[in-house]
Write a protein that holds these residues in place. Structure first.
Motif, mmCIF file in Angstrom:
data_model
loop_
_atom_site.group_PDB
_atom_site.id
_atom_site.type_symbol
_atom_site.label_atom_id
_atom_site.label_comp_id
_atom_site.label_asym_id
_atom_site.label_seq_id
_atom_site.Cartn_x
_atom_site.Cartn_y
_atom_site.Cartn_z
ATOM 1 N N ARG A 69 0.880 -1.014 0.200
ATOM 2 C CA ARG A 69 -0.337 0.285 0.055
ATOM 3 C C ARG A 69 0.920 1.551 0.247
ATOM 4 N NH1 ARG A 69 -3.376 -1.455 3.650
ATOM 5 N NH2 ARG A 69 -4.986 -2.456 2.669
ATOM 6 N N VAL A 70 1.199 2.137 -1.294
ATOM 7 C CA VAL A 70 1.673 3.072 -1.470
ATOM 8 C C VAL A 70 1.343 3.956 -0.965
ATOM 9 C CG1 VAL A 70 3.165 4.354 -3.289
ATOM 10 C CG2 VAL A 70 2.679 1.404 -2.837
ATOM 11 N N THR A 71 2.086 5.557 -0.512
ATOM 12 C CA THR A 71 1.632 6.286 -0.627
ATOM 13 C C THR A 71 2.572 7.278 -1.081
ATOM 14 O OG1 THR A 71 0.575 6.397 1.413
ATOM 15 C CG2 THR A 71 0.543 9.048 1.034
ATOM 16 N N PRO A 72 2.183 7.689 -2.613
ATOM 17 C CA PRO A 72 3.965 8.995 -2.825
ATOM 18 C C PRO A 72 3.957 10.036 -2.223
ATOM 19 C CG PRO A 72 2.228 7.828 -4.289
ATOM 20 C CD PRO A 72 1.308 7.827 -3.352
ATOM 21 N N GLY A 73 3.084 10.180 -1.826
ATOM 22 C CA GLY A 73 3.306 12.063 -1.540
ATOM 23 C C GLY A 73 4.276 12.858 -2.425
ATOM 24 N N PRO A 74 4.813 13.713 -2.468
ATOM 25 C CA PRO A 74 4.939 15.159 -3.957
ATOM 26 C C PRO A 74 6.288 14.437 -4.755
ATOM 27 C CG PRO A 74 5.231 16.416 -2.023
ATOM 28 C CD PRO A 74 4.709 14.692 -1.606
ATOM 29 N N GLN A 75 6.159 14.911 -5.753
ATOM 30 C CA GLN A 75 7.177 14.377 -6.593
ATOM 31 C C GLN A 75 8.473 15.325 -6.032
ATOM 32 O OE1 GLN A 75 7.231 13.202 -10.397
ATOM 33 N NE2 GLN A 75 9.337 11.454 -10.287
ATOM 34 N N PHE A 76 9.633 15.206 -6.331
ATOM 35 C CA PHE A 76 10.411 16.141 -5.461
ATOM 36 C C PHE A 76 10.390 17.031 -6.664
ATOM 37 C CE2 PHE A 76 11.789 16.464 -1.131
ATOM 38 C CZ PHE A 76 10.105 16.325 -0.701
ATOM 39 N N THR A 77 10.749 18.075 -7.163
ATOM 40 C CA THR A 77 12.001 19.001 -8.262
ATOM 41 C C THR A 77 13.031 19.490 -7.951
ATOM 42 O OG1 THR A 77 10.574 20.870 -8.436
ATOM 43 C CG2 THR A 77 9.818 18.811 -9.395
ATOM 44 N N PHE A 78 14.118 19.492 -8.850
ATOM 45 C CA PHE A 78 14.777 20.440 -9.182
ATOM 46 C C PHE A 78 14.922 22.580 -8.866
ATOM 47 C CE2 PHE A 78 17.203 16.441 -11.333
ATOM 48 C CZ PHE A 78 18.198 16.591 -9.657
ATOM 49 N N SER A 79 15.094 23.007 -7.888
ATOM 50 C CA SER A 79 15.594 24.291 -8.090
ATOM 51 C C SER A 79 16.050 24.883 -8.682
ATOM 52 C CB SER A 79 15.290 24.882 -6.761
ATOM 53 O OG SER A 79 16.495 24.656 -5.128
ATOM 54 N N SER A 80 17.250 23.749 -9.108
ATOM 55 C CA SER A 80 19.107 24.430 -9.352
ATOM 56 C C SER A 80 19.495 23.189 -10.074
ATOM 57 C CB SER A 80 19.736 25.677 -8.632
ATOM 58 O OG SER A 80 19.986 24.782 -7.349
ATOM 59 N N VAL A 81 19.955 22.633 -10.798
ATOM 60 C CA VAL A 81 20.827 22.264 -11.186
ATOM 61 C C VAL A 81 22.563 23.696 -12.213
ATOM 62 C CG1 VAL A 81 20.843 20.501 -13.211
ATOM 63 C CG2 VAL A 81 19.185 20.856 -12.443
ATOM 64 N N ALA A 82 23.792 22.449 -11.945
ATOM 65 C CA ALA A 82 24.772 23.520 -12.431
ATOM 66 C C ALA A 82 25.542 22.068 -12.328
ATOM 67 C CB ALA A 82 25.976 24.466 -11.166
ATOM 68 N N LEU A 83 25.900 22.179 -14.008
ATOM 69 C CA LEU A 83 27.268 21.558 -14.331
ATOM 70 C C LEU A 83 28.285 22.126 -14.546
ATOM 71 C CD1 LEU A 83 27.640 18.625 -15.687
ATOM 72 C CD2 LEU A 83 27.200 19.989 -18.059
ATOM 73 N N ASP A 84 29.125 21.809 -13.683
ATOM 74 C CA ASP A 84 30.681 21.870 -13.608
ATOM 75 C C ASP A 84 32.184 21.032 -14.417
ATOM 76 O OD1 ASP A 84 29.418 24.165 -12.375
ATOM 77 O OD2 ASP A 84 30.136 23.246 -10.189
ATOM 78 N N LEU A 85 32.897 21.482 -14.821
ATOM 79 C CA LEU A 85 34.837 20.815 -15.539
ATOM 80 C C LEU A 85 35.559 20.757 -14.477
ATOM 81 C CD1 LEU A 85 33.328 22.027 -18.924
ATOM 82 C CD2 LEU A 85 33.370 19.661 -18.068
ATOM 83 N N SER A 86 36.016 19.653 -14.135
ATOM 84 C CA SER A 86 37.182 19.993 -13.662
ATOM 85 C C SER A 86 38.666 20.377 -14.353
ATOM 86 C CB SER A 86 37.490 18.302 -12.784
ATOM 87 O OG SER A 86 37.909 17.046 -14.287
ATOM 88 N N GLN A 87 38.221 20.633 -15.437
ATOM 89 C CA GLN A 87 39.405 21.403 -16.182
ATOM 90 C C GLN A 87 38.759 22.273 -17.171
ATOM 91 O OE1 GLN A 87 41.539 17.437 -16.564
ATOM 92 N NE2 GLN A 87 41.665 18.102 -18.356
ATOM 93 N N PRO A 88 39.183 22.693 -17.458
ATOM 94 C CA PRO A 88 38.955 23.624 -19.147
ATOM 95 C C PRO A 88 39.114 22.510 -20.231
ATOM 96 C CG PRO A 88 40.605 25.107 -17.507
ATOM 97 C CD PRO A 88 40.415 23.498 -17.230
ATOM 98 N N VAL A 89 38.166 22.839 -20.948
ATOM 99 C CA VAL A 89 37.977 21.951 -22.363
ATOM 100 C C VAL A 89 38.527 23.388 -23.334
ATOM 101 C CG1 VAL A 89 37.388 20.142 -21.290
ATOM 102 C CG2 VAL A 89 35.766 22.394 -21.881
ATOM 103 N N THR A 90 37.887 22.866 -24.571
ATOM 104 C CA THR A 90 37.965 23.860 -25.830
ATOM 105 C C THR A 90 36.499 24.361 -25.795
ATOM 106 O OG1 THR A 90 36.897 22.133 -27.207
ATOM 107 C CG2 THR A 90 39.487 22.745 -27.571
ATOM 108 N N PRO A 91 35.964 25.472 -26.173
ATOM 109 C CA PRO A 91 35.087 26.407 -26.715
ATOM 110 C C PRO A 91 34.022 25.018 -26.975
ATOM 111 C CG PRO A 91 37.264 27.519 -26.519
ATOM 112 C CD PRO A 91 37.048 26.573 -27.387
ATOM 113 N N GLU A 92 34.322 25.243 -28.090
ATOM 114 C CA GLU A 92 33.257 23.820 -28.925
ATOM 115 C C GLU A 92 33.027 22.669 -27.891
ATOM 116 O OE1 GLU A 92 36.607 25.117 -29.645
ATOM 117 O OE2 GLU A 92 36.307 26.188 -31.704
ATOM 118 N N ALA A 93 33.685 22.181 -27.259
ATOM 119 C CA ALA A 93 33.688 21.235 -26.344
ATOM 120 C C ALA A 93 32.624 21.144 -25.914
ATOM 121 C CB ALA A 93 34.744 20.272 -26.273
ATOM 122 N N GLU A 94 32.785 22.467 -25.022
ATOM 123 C CA GLU A 94 32.264 22.980 -23.687
ATOM 124 C C GLU A 94 30.697 23.319 -24.309
ATOM 125 O OE1 GLU A 94 32.131 25.906 -19.731
ATOM 126 O OE2 GLU A 94 33.620 26.103 -21.527
#
Length: 583
Positions: A96-121
């Motif tokens: 018997r399941v009570t799902p409740g509300p599905q949480f959503t993202f308030s913010s999402v960040a993608l970071d690179l640990s080192q620089p890459v070419t502008p085209e690749a980024e």
């Protein structure tokens, strides 16, 4: 008969395994998509619980799986309770399941640990599709991260990988903040190709197959493509392609190719029989990788009631460029049919180029010296000692899932053959054919297959060209139920004369009864006429049934057919035994 059929059905039902049922049922979930996902997580079992204890155990196990799944789907406040339902005298584990509300993202960040070419980024960030407002779903997070990593690898960072993931859940706001890190690794370019064994293939030939050039950004997908191309060669059993580890050569990294040779010799045997076409046996011997460029020398022989031959062909795959095959051939042929006798020497060359994975074009040329004697020698025709030269231009669109035993898809093929007959004078003519076949899976075990073929010969009357170049219908490869070449304009002596137009159609229903046994019902119809346009009103039809025994190399086929409108001279029943589907 009715009782026997019912008994068989009952026996089959008793012998079949029980229907699968969920380990635990899901209660309290209105969302159909979420319900389906939770049922998939819970799993299935073919057996009902043996008693209350096992039912409770299954319910608890299902509840534990549902709790983990709810969190991975973003339902952090969801609850799952194990229960056992009792109805109709059966114990049913449930959650018997009570799902409740599905949480959503308030913010999402993608970071690179080192620089890459502008085209690749730029391309990597475009491939990362996770955005603020999306559900906090583990599968969506991993899929978006995977696309970003694969994009980064395709841009020349072959060692790119996912790094740390930081997801902070705020229960008060029913939201989460995400920060994901990618580790690009060093930038790399393709260096030279190195082979572990050049006795299998020449290095220059491997380079011809390469989808990349030295200096291109090193993309793993190109390495996989090269491995697939090498593995598909007839002389290669296995191919592995990898990038050398980073060294002191800067960005350039060698491409390492390891090959394992396939057996260099192959022998194939075949046989067939039908009451209309007669019997035949054939053999083919192949010598692979003749000059370390995947070349194949094939010697074949066929001994049959209607036609016999001895042929030799030399095939050069990927000739001058990838996906282009050159074939040189020579043949000694003998035909003995009701319409004519023919003995010929033929020399040919053909070039086939793949335009895409499903579309190919072909160009061919042949020179033939033949002696043709017609059964009807009361009419002045192109017969006796003849020399003929012909070109062929063709294209084929092949969308079948399996060439030997297609279950779905279609083919469409067209060929135009300009030819010149060098007899007492010079006679030119043009033969054009178009053929199509289609395969539709009605169910998992029933396939509806159909084919049609149309042909015409232009610029001449039938008597002006050799008998073997005219159109005939009837026989196992045309219309089952009729003698070979029997559906044809007739000569003055009543023998098949051949025509300048052709139409053939077939419809077949194929039922795969088991892994090794199948059945078919079919209708074939065909007509060959004296006009340049096919005469659909003159078509004759045959119907029949067939049995298929499926093996690793294709189905063995037994067909029985009979003409619908049997005439004098037509056999009431014809049998056909062969390897492979009729079309």
């Amino acid at each position: 008969m009715k009782f026997s059929g019912l008994a068989l059905l009952l026996a089959a039902g008793l012998a079949s395994p029980a229907m699968a049922e969920p380990v635990a049922r899901i209660r309290g979930v209105d969302d159909s998509d979420l319900r389906a996902r939770l049922l998939a997580v819970v799993g299935e079992t073919p057996y009902a619980p043996a008693g209350p204890r096992e039912a409770r155990q299954r319910a608890e196990e299902g509840a534990a799986r549902v709790r983990r799944a709810l969190r991975s789907f973003g339902y952090y406040s969801g609850e799952a309770e194990a229960v056992v339902l009792d109805g109709d005298g059966r114990l049913r584990p449930a959650v018997r399941v009570t799902p409740g509300p599905q949480f959503t993202f308030s913010s999402v960040a993608l970071d690179l640990s080192q620089p890459v070419t502008p085209e690749a980024e730029t391309r990597t960030r475009a491939a990362f599709t996770l955005r603020a407002g999306d559900p906090v779903d583990a599968q969506r997070i991993l899929a978006s991260e995977h696309e970003a990593v694969m994009t980064l690898r395709s841009e020349g960072y072959p060692d790119a990988a996912a790094g740390d993931r930081e997801i902070i859940v705020d229960h008060a706001e029913q939201a989460a903040r995400a920060r994901l890190i990618l580790i690009p690794g060093p930038f790399a370019r393709f260096g030279p190709i190195t082979l572990n064994n050049e006795t299998i293939l020449r290095a220059s030939y491997v380079e011809r197959l390469s989808p990349f050039e030295a200096g291109d950004p090193a993309a793993p997908s190109d390495l996989i493509e090269l491995a697939d191309r090498l593995s598909g060669l007839p002389g290669v059993e296995r191919a592995e392609v990898s990038l050398a580890p980073p060294g002191e050569t800067g960005e350039a990294r060698a491409v390492q190719v390891e090959l394992q040779a396939a057996p260099r010799h192959q022998l194939e045997l075949g046989a067939g029989y039908s009451t209309t076409d007669g019997a035949g046996v054939e053999a083919e011997w192949t010598r692979r990788n003749l000059f370390r460029g995947a070349e194949s020398l094939k010697l074949s022989a066929r001994l049959a009631t209607l036609d016999s031959h001895a042929t030799a062909s030399l095939e050069f795959p990927n000739w001058l460029r990838y996906d282009q095959t050159l074939t040189l051939g020579a043949a000694l042929e003998a035909e003995r049919t009701d319409a004519y006798d023919r003995d010929a020497i033929t020399i040919s060359a053909g070039l086939r180029r793949a335009i895409s994975d499903t579309l190919a074009a072909a160009l061919g040329a042949e020179i033939e010296s033949a002696r043709v004697e017609e059964a009807d020698n009361t009419v002045t025709t192109a017969s006796g000692d003849l020399q003929l030269a012909a070109l062929s231009l063709g294209a084929i669109w092949d969308r079948r899932d399996d060439p030997l035993d297609p279950q779905s898809g279609f083919t469409l093929e067209g060929v135009v053959v300009p030819a010149a007959l060098l007899d007492d004078g010079f006679t030119s003519f043009y033969t054009a054919t178009i053929a199509a076949s289609g395969y539709y899976p009605v169910t998992d075990t029933v396939i509806l297959a159909a084919r049609t073929r149309l042909g015409t010969i232009l610029n001449v009357e039938a008597a002006e060209i050799p008998a073997d170049r005219r159109f005939y219908a009837g026989g196992g490869g045309s219309a089952r139920g009729f003698d070979y070449q029997s559906i044809s304009p007739l000569g003055s002596t009543g023998q098949p004369f051949g025509g300048t137009s052709l139409v053939e159609t077939s419809v077949e229903v194929r039922w795969r009864r088991s892994q090794s046994l199948g059945f078919a019902a079919f209708v074939d119809a065909a007509a060959a006429g004296s006009d340049t346009m096919p005469d659909f009103g003159a078509m004759r039809a045959g119907v029949g049934l067939g049995v298929r025994y499926y093996t690793n190399f294709g189905p063995i086929r037994l067909d029985i057919a009979t003409p619908v409108d049997r005439r004098d001279g037509d056999d009431p029943v014809s049998f056909y035994i062969s390897i492979g589907q009729a079309f």
